[in-house]
Write a protein that holds these residues in place. Structure first.
Motif, PDB file in Angstrom:
ATOM      1  N   VAL A  39      10.231  -1.813 -14.733  1.00 35.73           N
ATOM      2  CA  VAL A  39       9.436  -0.663 -15.187  1.00 35.73           C
ATOM      3  C   VAL A  39       9.856   0.551 -14.354  1.00 35.73           C
ATOM      4  CG1 VAL A  39       7.472  -2.158 -15.763  1.00 35.73           C
ATOM      5  CG2 VAL A  39       7.499  -0.934 -13.581  1.00 35.73           C
ATOM      6  N   SER A  40       9.576   1.744 -14.850  1.00 35.71           N
ATOM      7  CA  SER A  40       9.867   2.941 -14.043  1.00 35.71           C
ATOM      8  C   SER A  40       8.759   3.966 -14.256  1.00 35.71           C
ATOM      9  CB  SER A  40      11.233   3.524 -14.427  1.00 35.71           C
ATOM     10  OG  SER A  40      11.231   3.858 -15.782  1.00 35.71           O
ATOM     11  N   GLU A  41       8.820   5.047 -13.498  1.00 34.74           N
ATOM     12  CA  GLU A  41       7.861   6.172 -13.637  1.00 34.74           C
ATOM     13  C   GLU A  41       6.410   5.706 -13.592  1.00 34.74           C
ATOM     14  OE1 GLU A  41       9.246   9.072 -13.551  1.00 34.74           O
ATOM     15  OE2 GLU A  41      11.247   8.220 -13.817  1.00 34.74           O
ATOM     16  N   VAL A  42       6.082   4.846 -12.627  1.00 32.21           N
ATOM     17  CA  VAL A  42       4.701   4.354 -12.504  1.00 32.21           C
ATOM     18  C   VAL A  42       3.814   5.460 -11.914  1.00 32.21           C
ATOM     19  CG1 VAL A  42       3.230   2.692 -11.288  1.00 32.21           C
ATOM     20  CG2 VAL A  42       5.421   1.948 -12.264  1.00 32.21           C
ATOM     21  N   ASN A  43       2.749   5.815 -12.628  1.00 31.93           N
ATOM     22  CA  ASN A  43       1.809   6.831 -12.147  1.00 31.93           C
ATOM     23  C   ASN A  43       0.385   6.317 -12.255  1.00 31.93           C
ATOM     24  OD1 ASN A  43       3.281   9.311 -11.394  1.00 31.93           O
ATOM     25  ND2 ASN A  43       4.102   9.065 -13.460  1.00 31.93           N
ATOM     26  N   LEU A  44      -0.450   6.642 -11.273  1.00 30.95           N
ATOM     27  CA  LEU A  44      -1.836   6.168 -11.255  1.00 30.95           C
ATOM     28  C   LEU A  44      -2.769   7.333 -11.590  1.00 30.95           C
ATOM     29  CD1 LEU A  44      -0.087   4.739  -8.814  1.00 30.95           C
ATOM     30  CD2 LEU A  44      -2.274   3.707  -8.263  1.00 30.95           C
TER      31      LEU A  44
ATOM     32  N   GLY B 167      -2.398  -1.848  -5.225  1.00 33.07           N
ATOM     33  CA  GLY B 167      -1.070  -1.367  -4.833  1.00 33.07           C
ATOM     34  C   GLY B 167      -0.428  -2.367  -3.890  1.00 33.07           C
ATOM     35  N   CYS B 168       0.515  -3.145  -4.433  1.00 29.44           N
ATOM     36  CA  CYS B 168       1.277  -4.118  -3.620  1.00 29.44           C
ATOM     37  C   CYS B 168       2.736  -3.698  -3.650  1.00 29.44           C
ATOM     38  CB  CYS B 168       1.145  -5.526  -4.206  1.00 29.44           C
ATOM     39  SG  CYS B 168      -0.534  -6.147  -4.286  1.00 29.44           S
ATOM     40  N   ASP B 169       2.964  -2.369  -3.622  1.00 26.84           N
ATOM     41  CA  ASP B 169       4.292  -1.827  -3.898  1.00 26.84           C
ATOM     42  C   ASP B 169       5.044  -1.395  -2.641  1.00 26.84           C
ATOM     43  OD1 ASP B 169       2.322   0.036  -3.622  1.00 26.84           O
ATOM     44  OD2 ASP B 169       2.877   1.264  -5.328  1.00 26.84           O
ATOM     45  N   GLY B 170       4.716  -2.034  -1.524  1.00 24.53           N
ATOM     46  CA  GLY B 170       5.493  -1.816  -0.312  1.00 24.53           C
ATOM     47  C   GLY B 170       5.279  -0.435   0.293  1.00 24.53           C
ATOM     48  N   PHE B 171       6.007  -0.157   1.364  1.00 29.00           N
ATOM     49  CA  PHE B 171       5.794   1.074   2.127  1.00 29.00           C
ATOM     50  C   PHE B 171       6.109   2.330   1.310  1.00 29.00           C
ATOM     51  CE2 PHE B 171       7.244   4.231   5.313  1.00 29.00           C
ATOM     52  CZ  PHE B 171       6.043   4.367   5.985  1.00 29.00           C
ATOM     53  N   HIS B 172       7.141   2.249   0.413  1.00 34.48           N
ATOM     54  CA  HIS B 172       7.598   3.458  -0.284  1.00 34.48           C
ATOM     55  C   HIS B 172       7.019   3.611  -1.692  1.00 34.48           C
ATOM     56  CE1 HIS B 172      10.411   4.245   2.929  1.00 34.48           C
ATOM     57  NE2 HIS B 172      10.794   2.973   2.876  1.00 34.48           N
ATOM     58  N   GLY B 173       6.163   2.691  -2.108  1.00 32.37           N
ATOM     59  CA  GLY B 173       5.660   2.702  -3.489  1.00 32.37           C
ATOM     60  C   GLY B 173       4.683   3.840  -3.757  1.00 32.37           C
ATOM     61  N   PRO B 174       4.296   4.028  -5.033  1.00 31.38           N
ATOM     62  CA  PRO B 174       3.449   5.173  -5.411  1.00 31.38           C
ATOM     63  C   PRO B 174       1.951   5.003  -5.120  1.00 31.38           C
ATOM     64  CG  PRO B 174       4.072   3.890  -7.352  1.00 31.38           C
ATOM     65  CD  PRO B 174       4.791   3.266  -6.186  1.00 31.38           C
ATOM     66  N   SER B 175       1.481   3.783  -4.851  1.00 26.85           N
ATOM     67  CA  SER B 175       0.026   3.572  -4.783  1.00 26.85           C
ATOM     68  C   SER B 175      -0.637   4.335  -3.650  1.00 26.85           C
ATOM     69  CB  SER B 175      -0.288   2.078  -4.625  1.00 26.85           C
ATOM     70  OG  SER B 175       0.231   1.373  -5.705  1.00 26.85           O
TER      71      SER B 175
ATOM     72  N   ALA C  25      -2.604  -3.489  -0.540  1.00 26.08           N
ATOM     73  CA  ALA C  25      -2.407  -4.788   0.127  1.00 26.08           C
ATOM     74  C   ALA C  25      -0.960  -4.912   0.588  1.00 26.08           C
ATOM     75  CB  ALA C  25      -2.761  -5.935  -0.832  1.00 26.08           C
ATOM     76  N   GLY C  26      -0.753  -5.605   1.690  1.00 22.54           N
ATOM     77  CA  GLY C  26       0.602  -5.847   2.197  1.00 22.54           C
ATOM     78  C   GLY C  26       1.239  -4.597   2.779  1.00 22.54           C
ATOM     79  N   ASP C  27       2.572  -4.512   2.632  1.00 21.47           N
ATOM     80  CA  ASP C  27       3.340  -3.419   3.256  1.00 21.47           C
ATOM     81  C   ASP C  27       2.934  -2.028   2.754  1.00 21.47           C
ATOM     82  OD1 ASP C  27       4.796  -5.293   4.667  1.00 21.47           O
ATOM     83  OD2 ASP C  27       6.767  -4.580   4.019  1.00 21.47           O
ATOM     84  N   SER C  28       2.259  -1.929   1.624  1.00 15.39           N
ATOM     85  CA  SER C  28       1.827  -0.593   1.176  1.00 15.39           C
ATOM     86  C   SER C  28       0.756  -0.063   2.126  1.00 15.39           C
ATOM     87  CB  SER C  28       1.313  -0.618  -0.265  1.00 15.39           C
ATOM     88  OG  SER C  28       0.042  -1.212  -0.330  1.00 15.39           O
ATOM     89  N   ALA C  29       0.063  -0.966   2.823  1.00 15.03           N
ATOM     90  CA  ALA C  29      -1.015  -0.547   3.728  1.00 15.03           C
ATOM     91  C   ALA C  29      -0.627  -0.662   5.191  1.00 15.03           C
ATOM     92  CB  ALA C  29      -2.267  -1.390   3.471  1.00 15.03           C
ATOM     93  N   HIS C  30       0.353  -1.510   5.489  1.00 18.08           N
ATOM     94  CA  HIS C  30       0.694  -1.688   6.917  1.00 18.08           C
ATOM     95  C   HIS C  30       2.098  -2.248   7.082  1.00 18.08           C
ATOM     96  CE1 HIS C  30      -0.597  -5.697   5.742  1.00 18.08           C
ATOM     97  NE2 HIS C  30      -1.782  -5.214   5.440  1.00 18.08           N
TER      98      HIS C  30
END
Ligand code: RFL
Ligand code: PHB
Length: 402
Positions: A124-129, A157-165, A284-289
């Motif tokens: 998927v691409s261009e994910v926006n919340l 948001g489980c999208d890692g450190f660089h994700g959009p969440s 959750a996970g790397d998106s938060a820490h």
């Protein structure tokens, strides 16, 4: 499109969450911007804590891990040319760790989700919340060339450190702290036999080195380098020569070499986003820490987060009880900060810091001496390394945690 829980990211956090929710009868859709082949082949973590191993076993994901993973009952700490074993099993009343690569955990999770007819949308691409503080948050994204809209009760948001969440939380509402280390890790995969029965964490004047393993034919080793260094500066010969020097022991032990099949450099940071919930968005996970890798905690923290979250969502959907869900940030952050403390301590104890004075180098060696000679101190290392327990007392809708 509509679902109960929309999960962004098919890493260990996102896939495990969708699996745990499925077991509780809760629907989810996972959105992932990479391909299945890509997520199933990216080399990352190797160490699973006892609690992660137990969860994989208890939820039907343990077969390949038990067959192909390797249980380790201890680790070695090396300094001044001597290796000292920390017997974790003895020091923790029988707990141990499992060497089973993260991408194999991912393969097992993807296979199980697809077997259970779970929805994972790859590429998927261009994910926006949108509307994350409303009762019907929405996500838009592109999938197979078309713009899609997905509405749900909760976004995770489980999208890692660089994700959009995390970035969807307004700056002035998002509480973040960060520490960047002056260390990088150059990691290699090498085709050789295992070099040690258990992991070796070595402190050396030229820098830290770690000997780890993947399979009976492929080993994973790391050396400390400048975080701004380029992999082009590291020929295979130079890597082996540094590794040899840093892990050699006074009793003549030497390392097996073999063809290097992969090498890269990663930088290191500690990061905590204390806003693990904003409206109906959870992180959750790397998106938060993020933790530095010397404690081997990142994947395990991600799994612990989603265990708490899945339980909280199940309590809400099944019993109408929101108490546990509301405690999600508080419960996770306590564990996250303990993992930050441990990972920061391991990192500072084992790396060569160019900014240290002779006095500080002396203290660092004394710390290593202390942790390997005092049972109290090695027990504390062992307890943290195998993972702090996380348990729920669901009868009272209360949580018992450490
Ligand atoms: P992940 O694994 O980064 O997964 C995030 C997923 O989100 C996707 N994504 C998006 N999807 C849709 N739209 C977008 N816009 C998106 N942006 C991103 C990504 O493609 C990805 O698939 O996060 P998660 O699930 O929180 O898991 C965290 C762990 O991966 C991480 O903490 C560990 O790898 C850390 N780590 C270790 N952890 C351990 O517990 N034990 C270890 O031994 C260990 N060793 C390590 C490590 C990390 C390392 N590196 C590479 C920093 C060793 C190293 C070298
Ligand atoms: C790994 O095998 O990749 C590994 C092991 C231990 C660590 C970090 C990474 O602390």
């Amino acid at each position: 499109m509509k679902t109960q829980v929309c999960i962004i990211g098919a890493g260990p956090a996102g896939l495990m969450l969708s699996h745990l929710l499925h077991l509780q009868g809760i629907d989810s859709i996972v959105l992932e911007n990479r391909s299945r082949a890509d997520i199933e082949s990216t080399i990352r973590a190797g160490v699973l804590e006892q609690g992660t191993v137990d969860l994989l076993n208890e939820t039907g994901l343990g077969d390949r891990m038990i067959a192909e993973g390797k249980e380790h009952e201890g680790i070695y700490l090396q300094f001044s040319g001597q290796r000292h074993r920390i017997n974790m099993k003895e020091l923790t009343n029988g707990k141990s760790i499992m060497l089973y690569p993260q991408h194999e955990v991912i393969r097992d999770l993807v296979a199980k989700r697809l077997e259970n007819k779970g929805d994972i949308l790859f590429n998927v691409s261009e994910v926006n919340l949108y509307d994350i503080t409303s009762f019907t948050p929405k996500i838009t994204f592109e999938y197979e060339g078309e713009l899609q809209e997905l509405s749900c009760d909760y976004i995770v948001g489980c999208d890692g450190f660089h994700g959009p969440s995390r970035k969807a939380i307004p700056d002035n509402e998002c509480k973040e702290v960060q520490h960047v280390y002056p260390f990088g890790w150059l990691g290699i995969l090498a085709e050789t036999q295992p070099v040690s029965p258990e992991l070796v964490y070595a402190y050396h004047e030229k820098g830290f080195a770690l000997l780890s393993t993947r399979t009976s034919n492929v080993q994973r080793h790391y050396i400390q380098v400048d975080p701004n260094d380029k992999i082009e500066n590291w020929s295979d010969d130079r890597i082996w020569s540094e590794l040899h020097e840093r892990v050699r022991t006074n009793d003549g032990w030497t390392l097996n070499e073999g063809p290097i099949i992969q090498k890269n450099i990663v930088s290191m940071r500690s990061f905590v986003c204390e806003t693990m919930r904003y409206g109906n968005l959870f992180l959750a996970g790397d998106s938060a820490h993020i933790v530095p890798p010397a404690g081997a905690k990142g994947l395990n923290l991600a799994v612990a987060d989603v265990q708490v979250l899945a339980k909280g969502l199940a309590e809400l959907y099944q019993n109408g009880n929101e108490e546990l869900l509301n405690c999600y940030p508080e419960i996770c952050l306590r564990r996250v900060w303990k993992a930050q403390r441990f990972s920061n301590w391991m990192t500072n104890m084992l790396h060569r810091n160019q900014n240290y004075s002779q006095f500080e180098h002396g203290i660092q060696l004394a710390e290593l001496d202390n942790v390997t000679s005092s049972q109290h101190h090695s027990a504390s290392l062992a307890e943290n390394y195998v993972g702090l327990p996380l348990s729920f007392d669901t009868n009272n809708h209360k949580l018992v945690y450490q």
